[in-house]
Design an enzyme around this catalytic site. Structure first.
Site, PDB file in Angstrom:
ATOM      1  N   HIS A 184     -11.053  58.034-102.606  1.00  0.00           N
ATOM      2  CA  HIS A 184     -10.548  56.862-103.311  1.00  0.00           C
ATOM      3  C   HIS A 184      -9.982  57.348-104.631  1.00  0.00           C
ATOM      4  O   HIS A 184     -10.665  58.022-105.403  1.00  0.00           O
ATOM      5  CB  HIS A 184     -11.663  55.841-103.550  1.00  0.00           C
ATOM      6  CG  HIS A 184     -11.143  54.549-104.102  1.00  0.00           C
ATOM      7  ND1 HIS A 184     -11.848  53.781-104.982  1.00  0.00           N
ATOM      8  CD2 HIS A 184      -9.960  53.903-103.909  1.00  0.00           C
ATOM      9  CE1 HIS A 184     -11.153  52.703-105.305  1.00  0.00           C
ATOM     10  NE2 HIS A 184      -9.990  52.768-104.666  1.00  0.00           N
ATOM     11  N   ASP A 185      -8.722  57.033-104.901  1.00  0.00           N
ATOM     12  CA  ASP A 185      -8.052  57.613-106.061  1.00  0.00           C
ATOM     13  C   ASP A 185      -8.782  57.343-107.369  1.00  0.00           C
ATOM     14  O   ASP A 185      -8.802  58.185-108.271  1.00  0.00           O
ATOM     15  CB  ASP A 185      -6.592  57.161-106.143  1.00  0.00           C
ATOM     16  CG  ASP A 185      -6.402  55.661-105.992  1.00  0.00           C
ATOM     17  OD1 ASP A 185      -7.380  54.895-106.080  1.00  0.00           O
ATOM     18  OD2 ASP A 185      -5.241  55.245-105.772  1.00  0.00           O
ATOM     19  N   THR A 186      -9.448  56.181-107.471  1.00  0.00           N
ATOM     20  CA  THR A 186     -10.212  55.906-108.688  1.00  0.00           C
ATOM     21  C   THR A 186     -11.409  56.840-108.807  1.00  0.00           C
ATOM     22  O   THR A 186     -11.768  57.264-109.904  1.00  0.00           O
ATOM     23  CB  THR A 186     -10.681  54.443-108.714  1.00  0.00           C
ATOM     24  OG1 THR A 186      -9.577  53.588-108.464  1.00  0.00           O
ATOM     25  CG2 THR A 186     -11.286  54.095-110.065  1.00  0.00           C
ATOM     26  N   SER A 188       4.201  55.375-104.794  1.00  0.00           N
ATOM     27  CA  SER A 188       4.765  56.709-104.570  1.00  0.00           C
ATOM     28  C   SER A 188       3.680  57.651-104.093  1.00  0.00           C
ATOM     29  O   SER A 188       2.476  57.372-104.219  1.00  0.00           O
ATOM     30  CB  SER A 188       5.403  57.259-105.862  1.00  0.00           C
ATOM     31  OG  SER A 188       4.409  57.499-106.845  1.00  0.00           O
ATOM     32  N   GLY A 189       4.113  58.756-103.537  1.00  0.00           N
ATOM     33  CA  GLY A 189       3.190  59.789-103.102  1.00  0.00           C
ATOM     34  C   GLY A 189       3.651  61.132-103.614  1.00  0.00           C
ATOM     35  O   GLY A 189       4.825  61.323-103.954  1.00  0.00           O
ATOM     36  N   ARG A 190       2.699  62.072-103.701  1.00  0.00           N
ATOM     37  CA  ARG A 190       3.030  63.391-104.231  1.00  0.00           C
ATOM     38  C   ARG A 190       2.184  64.461-103.567  1.00  0.00           C
ATOM     39  O   ARG A 190       1.081  64.195-103.100  1.00  0.00           O
ATOM     40  CB  ARG A 190       2.776  63.439-105.739  1.00  0.00           C
ATOM     41  CG  ARG A 190       3.533  62.405-106.536  1.00  0.00           C
ATOM     42  CD  ARG A 190       3.101  62.397-107.986  1.00  0.00           C
ATOM     43  NE  ARG A 190       1.678  62.175-108.129  1.00  0.00           N
ATOM     44  CZ  ARG A 190       0.981  62.413-109.237  1.00  0.00           C
ATOM     45  NH1 ARG A 190       1.587  62.909-110.299  1.00  0.00           N
ATOM     46  NH2 ARG A 190      -0.303  62.172-109.297  1.00  0.00           N
ATOM     47  N   GLY A 237      -1.609  57.158-114.910  1.00  0.00           N
ATOM     48  CA  GLY A 237      -0.213  57.036-115.329  1.00  0.00           C
ATOM     49  C   GLY A 237       0.020  55.978-116.376  1.00  0.00           C
ATOM     50  O   GLY A 237       0.964  56.074-117.169  1.00  0.00           O
TER      51      GLY A 237
END
Length: 504
Positions: free
Chosen positions: A244-246, A18-20, A419
């Site tokens: 990078h999300d991490t 998903s994206g937000r 999450g």
């Protein structure tokens, strides 16, 4: 600073499912988030390929930015994007995309890593990059293109990773950002620039890449075209977070130290993938690090994230999707309730086994692993979910033991963010399996880290330490103490047996 007048930073957070678009306000009492727009994401089958619908994602992102402009108006100060790693687009000299953005789970990289080692040895690649070996890495995706004799590599003029592409659309500037570039296995871990020996060995044109920019770098204002489309104010700046999300998630760990020589805490960034590691001042390039297949990825302010990729919640997510296809749209709460009623440690699976990479039927894959290893086969969804979660917690325990071996001392605390911390069963399992307190939260670590880096880049915050002090004020942080009961040692012994049997 009153919330009503606080500047607003917009985080584009694009994940594998998903994206937000979120709005964040940084005040003296912490970070306040509001989700503006959420949309689905995932791989698309396109002929024989698995690709991302990147253009569709951009359309959804602009919708989210338009909604944010309608809510906050001129209070919006900046915007920045983070995504997963390794995937990219190529542009020609007219700045047109050369084909779709390929998905890291596409089958074209199968067996390519071994062919790479014929060009450059495994040890040479590790010494240059410090990165763990995974077939999904960008290096092997690009080499797969070369081996397929794709004309795209010869036509291409620019290489942009997914968040680089988004920042180009936002600002008009084409840059490569450091933390995401470090996931490619093409970046020299010492210099922080692209590795010429690897690019030459894999026949990848060097002119595609630009020297990576660091998190906090300002690319200027949004483009006039984007301003017209979204009605955001033209003064809105595009500030590059840890893309990078991490990298963004680790920035939002509520620790009281940053990149110390001897950290006493480690982290798990938990979602579709789990990334478990420590934050260090310099890379670990030992032979043991290579043998254990750990990675040295770039972090904020020149830090290093020594970590290992673990399959994460992928197995249970895909089980849920399969049951949904079969007509059972069960909630997570329902599945966890079923799991709590199932026997403990009935069977153990190696969550990182190739069987679970992209099976057509994930519940059947779990059962097949159990059959193959002579264990009781889970008979219902609750047993399958419990098996997957217990096995993931055992993977955490194994990774923790490796991590402590590499840094030379034990970890007192595990910080779990993302999450996945909403899965209370997994958090408690992690504490029990590892025998360490698990500090779970914040849930929205990636978006919070993105926004905090924008606040630092804009001058609203002065340092990482100040940012983490605000994170520690979050109300969604929960501590899970390890419980002595359980058959964790028995399950751990099983996992070690599987790994020993799998060795060539």
């Amino acid at each position: 600073m009153p919330t009503e007048t606080s500047p607003v930073h917009l985080a584009v957070d694009l994940g594998a499912s998903s994206g937000r678009v979120l709005a964040g306000k940084v005040t003296e009492t912490g970070v306040q988030l509001e989700e503006i727009h959420r949309f689905s994401n995932g791989g698309l089958d396109l002929g024989k390929r698995l690709v991302w619908n990147l253009l569709g994602q951009w359309e959804q992102i602009t919708e989210g930015l338009s909604r944010a402009a309608g809510i906050y108006g001129k209070r919006v100060r900046s915007v920045g994007a983070d995504t997963w790693g390794v995937d990219y687009v190529l542009l020609d000299r007219q700045n047109d995309m050369l084909g779709p953005c390929m998905h890291y789970r596409d089958g074209r990289t199968a067996g390519v890593m071994e062919k790479a080692f014929q060009r450059l040895s495994r040890s040479e690649i590790f010494r240059a990059t410090g990165l763990q070996f995974m077939e999904i890495n960008t290096a092997y995706q690009l080499l797969a293109m070369r081996l397929e004799e794709s004309p795209q590599l010869d036509i291409a003029e620019r290489f942009l990773m997914v968040p680089d592409f988004l920042h180009w659309q936002l600002s008009g500037e084409q840059v490569n950002e450091f933390t995401n570039a470090s996931t490619t296995q093409l970046l020299d871990v010492q210099s922080g620039n692209w590795s010429r020996p690897i690019l030459d060995a894999f026949e990848i044109p060097t002119h595609l890449f630009s020297e990576p920019v660091q998190p906090g770098h300002c690319l200027g204002n949004i483009t006039r075209a984007l301003q017209m489309r979204t009605r955001l104010d033209r003064s809105v700046e595009v500030i590059v977070p840890a893309t990078h999300d991490t990298g963004s998630a680790v920035l939002a760990v509520p620790a009281d130290s940053f990149a110390s020589e001897n950290p006493d805490w480690c982290y798990i960034s938990c979602g579709t993938w789990s990334l478990m590691g420590v934050e260090l001042a310099r890379p670990v390039l030992s032979e043991a690090c290579q043998l254990l297949n750990f990675t040295n990825e770039g972090g904020v302010n020149g830090s290093v994230r020594l970590l290992k990729n673990i399959a994460g919640l992928w197995i249970v997510q895909q089980c849920r999707e399969q049951w949904k296809r079969e007509g059972h749209d069960w909630s997570w709460e329902h599945l966890l309730n079923l799991a709590s009623q199932s026997p403990a440690m009935l069977s153990v699976v190696d969550t990182d086994d190739s069987l679970f990479l992209a099976p057509d039927n994930m519940p059947e894959a779990v059962c097949e692993f159990c059959r193959r290893t002579g264990q009781p086969v889970p008979q219902d969804p609750g047993a399958i979910v419990r098996c997957a979660l217990e096995s993931l917690a055992l993977r955490y325990r194994l990774t923790l033991s490796y991590l402590e071996q590499l840094v030379g001392h034990s970890m007192k605390t595990i910080h779990m963010v993302g999450g996945g911390v909403q899965n209370r069963m997994l958090c408690q399992f992690a504490a029990d399996a590892c025998g360490r307190p698990v500090v779970a939260g914040p849930v929205e670590a990636t978006a919070i880290g993105n926004i905090l880096m924008q606040a630092i880049g804009s001058g609203q915050l002065s340092s990482i330490q100040e940012a983490r002090r605000l994170v520690r004020l979050a109300k969604d942080i929960v501590v899970y103490e390890p419980q002595p009961a359980g058959r964790w040692d028995e399950g751990y012994a099983k996992l070690q047996q599987f790994l020993l049997a799998a060795k060539p």
